[in-house]
Design a protein around this motif. Structure first.
Motif, short mmCIF file in Angstrom:
data_model
loop_
_atom_site.label_atom_id
_atom_site.label_comp_id
_atom_site.label_asym_id
_atom_site.label_seq_id
_atom_site.Cartn_x
_atom_site.Cartn_y
_atom_site.Cartn_z
N ASN A 93 0.86 -1.18 0.00
CA ASN A 93 0.00 0.00 0.00
C ASN A 93 0.90 1.23 0.00
N PRO A 94 0.88 2.04 -1.07
CA PRO A 94 1.81 3.18 -1.15
C PRO A 94 1.56 4.25 -0.10
N LYS A 95 0.39 4.20 0.57
CA LYS A 95 0.07 5.20 1.57
C LYS A 95 0.67 4.88 2.95
N ILE A 96 1.18 3.66 3.10
CA ILE A 96 1.77 3.24 4.38
C ILE A 96 3.28 3.12 4.20
N PRO A 97 4.07 3.89 4.96
CA PRO A 97 5.51 4.01 4.65
C PRO A 97 6.36 2.80 4.98
N ASN A 98 5.94 1.96 5.91
CA ASN A 98 6.78 0.84 6.34
C ASN A 98 6.08 -0.49 6.10
N ALA A 99 6.88 -1.51 5.86
CA ALA A 99 6.31 -2.84 5.61
C ALA A 99 7.09 -3.90 6.37
N GLY A 147 0.31 3.71 13.27
CA GLY A 147 -0.40 3.34 12.05
C GLY A 147 0.46 3.39 10.81
N ALA A 148 1.76 3.21 10.97
CA ALA A 148 2.70 3.39 9.86
C ALA A 148 3.31 2.09 9.36
N VAL A 149 2.65 0.95 9.63
CA VAL A 149 3.20 -0.34 9.24
C VAL A 149 2.12 -1.19 8.57
N GLN A 150 2.48 -1.78 7.44
CA GLN A 150 1.65 -2.80 6.81
C GLN A 150 2.38 -4.13 6.92
N MET A 151 1.65 -5.21 6.92
CA MET A 151 2.24 -6.54 7.03
C MET A 151 1.85 -7.37 5.82
N ARG A 167 11.67 0.09 5.04
CA ARG A 167 11.29 1.48 5.27
C ARG A 167 11.38 2.23 3.96
N ARG A 168 10.23 2.61 3.43
CA ARG A 168 10.17 3.17 2.08
C ARG A 168 10.89 4.51 1.95
N GLU A 169 10.97 5.29 3.06
CA GLU A 169 11.55 6.61 2.93
C GLU A 169 13.05 6.59 2.66
N GLU A 170 13.69 5.44 2.90
CA GLU A 170 15.10 5.34 2.61
C GLU A 170 15.30 5.15 1.11
N THR A 171 16.52 5.44 0.63
CA THR A 171 16.80 5.30 -0.79
C THR A 171 16.79 3.85 -1.20
N GLY A 172 16.39 3.61 -2.42
CA GLY A 172 16.34 2.24 -2.93
C GLY A 172 15.45 2.19 -4.14
N ALA A 183 6.48 0.71 17.93
CA ALA A 183 6.13 2.13 17.99
C ALA A 183 5.57 2.60 16.66
N ALA A 184 6.14 2.14 15.56
CA ALA A 184 5.63 2.51 14.24
C ALA A 184 4.25 1.92 14.01
#
Length: 345
Positions: free
Chosen positions: A146-152, A235-239, A168-173, A230-231
């Motif tokens: 889900n592109p709206k949730i930053p972490n997986a 609400g910042a994690v999808q599984m 963690r999507r915010e990191e480069t890659g 904590a993430a």
């Protein structure tokens, strides 16, 4: 081949020597429990699967006790690999990668087994590390994010090990495979090893709870290092779960009379529902589980161990629901092969 970078397969060499036909890619994953093959061609969406094969071979059966691959397990696996080799030849595969995971990483007689495979099937198998296994599983699952949730948090419950990736999507890659933005852990147990330790017929509540607690405790260091909880509270994690355990539970949840990948892949499972199904499966014996749709005799003695690992993950990180992925390592390999094709043009 053994550990290290894969060399081109014979089919890849043939293409390099002058075949101008459309690339045909093959990814083969030889795990502790399953032998799985995908054959695909490039498409606008990435690739289009044109052939597939999957068989439960139980290569790692008895490995925990004897530290060697048994003769019966090797014979079953070689016969499955012969089918894969015939399919690859029939489809004129031009680029391939064939990998093995935990059973081959651990077995003392693995070199002899791989030599036998090469002699009888002409397939060169590469043993990959736990970290690369996790990377490839992640790459195969990225399209479901889900592109709206930053972490997986992505996990793969295997036969001999369980891989987890914190992305963690915010990191480069790469936007497609997420590499450079992940940390991974490999737990030294999976459905086969846990079932062999605790039995595969009927599980009382205390035994099942021990399996769940063992799985959950193995995750404590990973949680302490990254603060995933904590993430989750923010609400910042999808599984995303990719394994036979997760897809089987999804099929049961959907009341499928027989397993249907197209319906299961990409669906969602709530944690409460998964726990209810797991309790029901643990409360009955092998025969009752074997008679259930989407399980069958080949999975009936392993599915409860998988449920225990899954419940341990869900209790440690209470996201609330997960996305089901009938995809993973093989798809990750195919994405890599596509990149190799693009670089070769």
């Amino acid at each position: 081949m053994r550990n290290g970078s894969p060399k081109p397969s014979h089919s890849a060499v043939r293409r390099a020597n002058g075949s101008g036909s459309e690339p045909v890619l093959a990814a083969l994953d030889l795990g502790t429990n399953n032998c799985r093959l995908l054959i695909a061609v490039p498409a606008e969406s990435g690739f289009r699967v044109i052939d597939a094969f999957s068989r439960i071979v139980r290569l790692g059966q008895g490995l925990q006790k004897h530290q060697n691959l048994s003769e019966d397990a090797m014979e079953r696996t070689v016969q499955a690999l012969k089918i894969c080799a015939r399919k690859m030849a029939k489809r004129n595969v031009t680029r391939s990668r064939i990998v093995a995971t935990e059973a081959c990483r651990r077995a003392r007689n693995c070199d002899a087994f791989l030599d036998r495979v090469a002699a009888e099937t002409d397939l060169e198998i590469e043993i990959i590390s736990t970290h690369e296994e996790a990377e490839l599983a992640l790459a195969g699952c990225v399209p479901l994010f889900n592109p709206k949730i930053p972490n997986a948090l992505v996990f793969d419950i295997g036969g001999g090990s369980t891989e987890l990736v914190w992305h963690r999507r915010e990191e480069t890659g790469s936007a497609r495979n997420g590499r450079g933005a992940l940390d991974a852990i490999s737990l030294p147990f999976g459905v086969v090893t846990l079932a062999e330790r605790h039995g595969g017929d009927r599980f009382d509540r205390a035994t099942y709870r021990r399996m769940v607690d063992e799985s959950r405790a193995a995750l404590d260091a990973f949680e302490a290092r990254f603060g995933i909880g904590a993430a989750i509270r923010d609400g910042a994690v999808q599984m995303v779960g990719t394994s036979g355990t997760v897809t089987t539970l999804a099929g049961i949840s959907m009341n499928l009379r027989r397993y249907d990948r197209d319906r299961v892949d990409g669906t969602y499972l709530d944690f409460d529902e998964m726990e209810d199904i797991a309790a029901r499966l643990a409360s009955v014996g092998f025969r009752e589980r074997a008679a259930m749709p989407c399980i069958g005799a080949e999975r009936a003695d392993l599915v409860v161990a998988g449920c225990a690992i899954l419940q341990g993950i869900c209790e440690r990180w209470p996201v609330g629901r997960l996305r089901v992925a009938d995809r993973g390592l093989r798809e990750g390999i195919l994405f890599d092969l596509l990149d190799q094709e693009a670089a070769a043009e």
